[in-house]
Design a protein around this motif. Structure first.
Motif, mmCIF file in Angstrom:
data_model
loop_
_atom_site.group_PDB
_atom_site.id
_atom_site.type_symbol
_atom_site.label_atom_id
_atom_site.label_comp_id
_atom_site.label_asym_id
_atom_site.label_seq_id
_atom_site.Cartn_x
_atom_site.Cartn_y
_atom_site.Cartn_z
ATOM 1 N N SER A 1 4.238 2.072 -16.388
ATOM 2 C CA SER A 1 3.315 1.177 -15.677
ATOM 3 C C SER A 1 4.019 0.466 -14.531
ATOM 4 O O SER A 1 3.466 0.325 -13.436
ATOM 5 C CB SER A 1 2.725 0.140 -16.639
ATOM 6 N N ARG A 2 5.243 0.005 -14.780
ATOM 7 C CA ARG A 2 6.025 -0.679 -13.747
ATOM 8 C C ARG A 2 6.268 0.267 -12.570
ATOM 9 O O ARG A 2 6.056 -0.101 -11.414
ATOM 10 C CB ARG A 2 7.353 -1.150 -14.334
ATOM 11 N N ASN A 3 6.693 1.489 -12.860
ATOM 12 C CA ASN A 3 6.976 2.457 -11.794
ATOM 13 C C ASN A 3 5.702 2.857 -11.047
ATOM 14 O O ASN A 3 5.726 3.030 -9.831
ATOM 15 C CB ASN A 3 7.664 3.692 -12.362
ATOM 16 N N PHE A 4 4.595 3.002 -11.774
ATOM 17 C CA PHE A 4 3.327 3.338 -11.135
ATOM 18 C C PHE A 4 2.927 2.233 -10.152
ATOM 19 O O PHE A 4 2.556 2.508 -9.006
ATOM 20 C CB PHE A 4 2.226 3.541 -12.176
ATOM 21 N N ALA A 5 2.990 0.986 -10.597
ATOM 22 C CA ALA A 5 2.615 -0.136 -9.730
ATOM 23 C C ALA A 5 3.506 -0.195 -8.496
ATOM 24 O O ALA A 5 3.013 -0.384 -7.373
ATOM 25 C CB ALA A 5 2.674 -1.441 -10.511
ATOM 26 N N HIS A 6 4.816 -0.005 -8.669
ATOM 27 C CA HIS A 6 5.728 0.002 -7.518
ATOM 28 C C HIS A 6 5.387 1.147 -6.564
ATOM 29 O O HIS A 6 5.430 0.978 -5.343
ATOM 30 C CB HIS A 6 7.185 0.116 -7.972
ATOM 31 N N SER A 7 5.038 2.296 -7.112
ATOM 32 C CA SER A 7 4.671 3.443 -6.295
ATOM 33 C C SER A 7 3.429 3.152 -5.456
ATOM 34 O O SER A 7 3.377 3.473 -4.266
ATOM 35 C CB SER A 7 4.436 4.660 -7.190
ATOM 36 N N ILE A 8 2.427 2.530 -6.062
ATOM 37 C CA ILE A 8 1.201 2.187 -5.332
ATOM 38 C C ILE A 8 1.501 1.176 -4.234
ATOM 39 O O ILE A 8 0.993 1.285 -3.117
ATOM 40 C CB ILE A 8 0.115 1.654 -6.290
ATOM 41 N N ILE A 9 2.364 0.213 -4.533
ATOM 42 C CA ILE A 9 2.740 -0.802 -3.536
ATOM 43 C C ILE A 9 3.344 -0.123 -2.306
ATOM 44 O O ILE A 9 3.032 -0.476 -1.168
ATOM 45 C CB ILE A 9 3.713 -1.832 -4.141
ATOM 46 N N LYS A 10 4.186 0.873 -2.528
ATOM 47 C CA LYS A 10 4.806 1.591 -1.404
ATOM 48 C C LYS A 10 3.779 2.457 -0.673
ATOM 49 O O LYS A 10 3.733 2.483 0.555
ATOM 50 C CB LYS A 10 5.948 2.466 -1.907
ATOM 51 N N GLN A 11 2.962 3.192 -1.430
ATOM 52 C CA GLN A 11 2.006 4.121 -0.824
ATOM 53 C C GLN A 11 0.935 3.419 0.002
ATOM 54 O O GLN A 11 0.468 3.955 1.011
ATOM 55 C CB GLN A 11 1.324 4.963 -1.906
ATOM 56 N N CYS A 12 0.518 2.245 -0.426
ATOM 57 C CA CYS A 12 -0.607 1.575 0.234
ATOM 58 C C CYS A 12 -0.300 1.189 1.673
ATOM 59 O O CYS A 12 -1.219 0.917 2.446
ATOM 60 C CB CYS A 12 -1.075 0.374 -0.574
ATOM 61 N N HIS A 13 0.967 1.191 2.055
ATOM 62 C CA HIS A 13 1.332 0.845 3.427
ATOM 63 C C HIS A 13 1.200 2.034 4.379
ATOM 64 O O HIS A 13 1.296 1.858 5.593
ATOM 65 C CB HIS A 13 2.749 0.282 3.481
ATOM 66 N N ARG A 14 0.953 3.208 3.833
ATOM 67 C CA ARG A 14 0.765 4.391 4.679
ATOM 68 C C ARG A 14 -0.562 4.282 5.425
ATOM 69 O O ARG A 14 -1.556 3.811 4.875
ATOM 70 C CB ARG A 14 0.750 5.666 3.836
ATOM 71 N N ARG A 15 -0.568 4.764 6.621
ATOM 72 C CA ARG A 15 -1.786 4.731 7.424
ATOM 73 C C ARG A 15 -2.861 5.595 6.763
ATOM 74 O O ARG A 15 -2.599 6.727 6.339
ATOM 75 C CB ARG A 15 -1.454 5.263 8.811
ATOM 76 N N ASN A 16 -4.062 5.070 6.667
ATOM 77 C CA ASN A 16 -5.233 5.755 6.095
ATOM 78 C C ASN A 16 -5.053 6.170 4.632
ATOM 79 O O ASN A 16 -5.718 7.090 4.167
ATOM 80 C CB ASN A 16 -5.612 6.984 6.934
ATOM 81 N N TRP A 17 -4.164 5.505 3.916
ATOM 82 C CA TRP A 17 -3.955 5.839 2.508
ATOM 83 C C TRP A 17 -5.160 5.421 1.675
ATOM 84 O O TRP A 17 -5.752 4.372 1.894
ATOM 85 C CB TRP A 17 -2.707 5.133 1.969
ATOM 86 N N ARG A 18 -5.536 6.280 0.748
ATOM 87 C CA ARG A 18 -6.547 5.970 -0.260
ATOM 88 C C ARG A 18 -6.037 6.551 -1.564
ATOM 89 O O ARG A 18 -5.459 7.641 -1.571
ATOM 90 C CB ARG A 18 -7.893 6.588 0.089
ATOM 91 N N PRO A 19 -6.239 5.851 -2.669
ATOM 92 C CA PRO A 19 -5.754 6.388 -3.936
ATOM 93 C C PRO A 19 -6.542 7.638 -4.333
ATOM 94 O O PRO A 19 -7.730 7.764 -4.024
ATOM 95 C CB PRO A 19 -5.999 5.250 -4.925
ATOM 96 N N SER A 20 -5.847 8.536 -5.024
ATOM 97 C CA SER A 20 -6.531 9.707 -5.568
ATOM 98 C C SER A 20 -7.462 9.229 -6.677
ATOM 99 O O SER A 20 -7.327 8.101 -7.171
ATOM 100 C CB SER A 20 -5.508 10.693 -6.133
#
Length: 78
Positions: free
Chosen positions: A30-49
């Motif tokens: 869960s910790r790693n998933f949350a950190h991953s989302i935090i990093k990914q959300c800064h990408r331009r036009n990112w949307r979660p799968s």
């Protein structure tokens, strides 16, 4: 249950809680998933799968369901 797409405001709300989830996570996954989302959300036009969205919703729900009662104590407001 059918997949429900998320509005931009829901995604923003879910991402907002990811740092709290990472901080309070009871396990590494869960910790790693949350950190991953935090990093990914800064990408331009990112949307979660769809799968990420489902997990994010579950983690935020768990945060509010279990996160406020970690010590088994609660305050009574009168």
């Amino acid at each position: 249950m059918a997949f429900q797409s998320a509005t931009p405001s829901e995604i923003e709300r879910l991402v907002y809680y990811m740092p709290s989830i990472a901080e309070r996570a009871g396990n590494d996954w869960s910790r790693n998933f949350a950190h991953s989302i935090i990093k990914q959300c800064h990408r331009r036009n990112w949307r979660p799968s769809p799968k990420q969205l489902s997990v994010m919703r579950g983690l935020v729900t768990d945060l509010f369901t279990h996160g406020g009662n970690e010590g088994g104590e609660f305050s009574v407001l009168e």
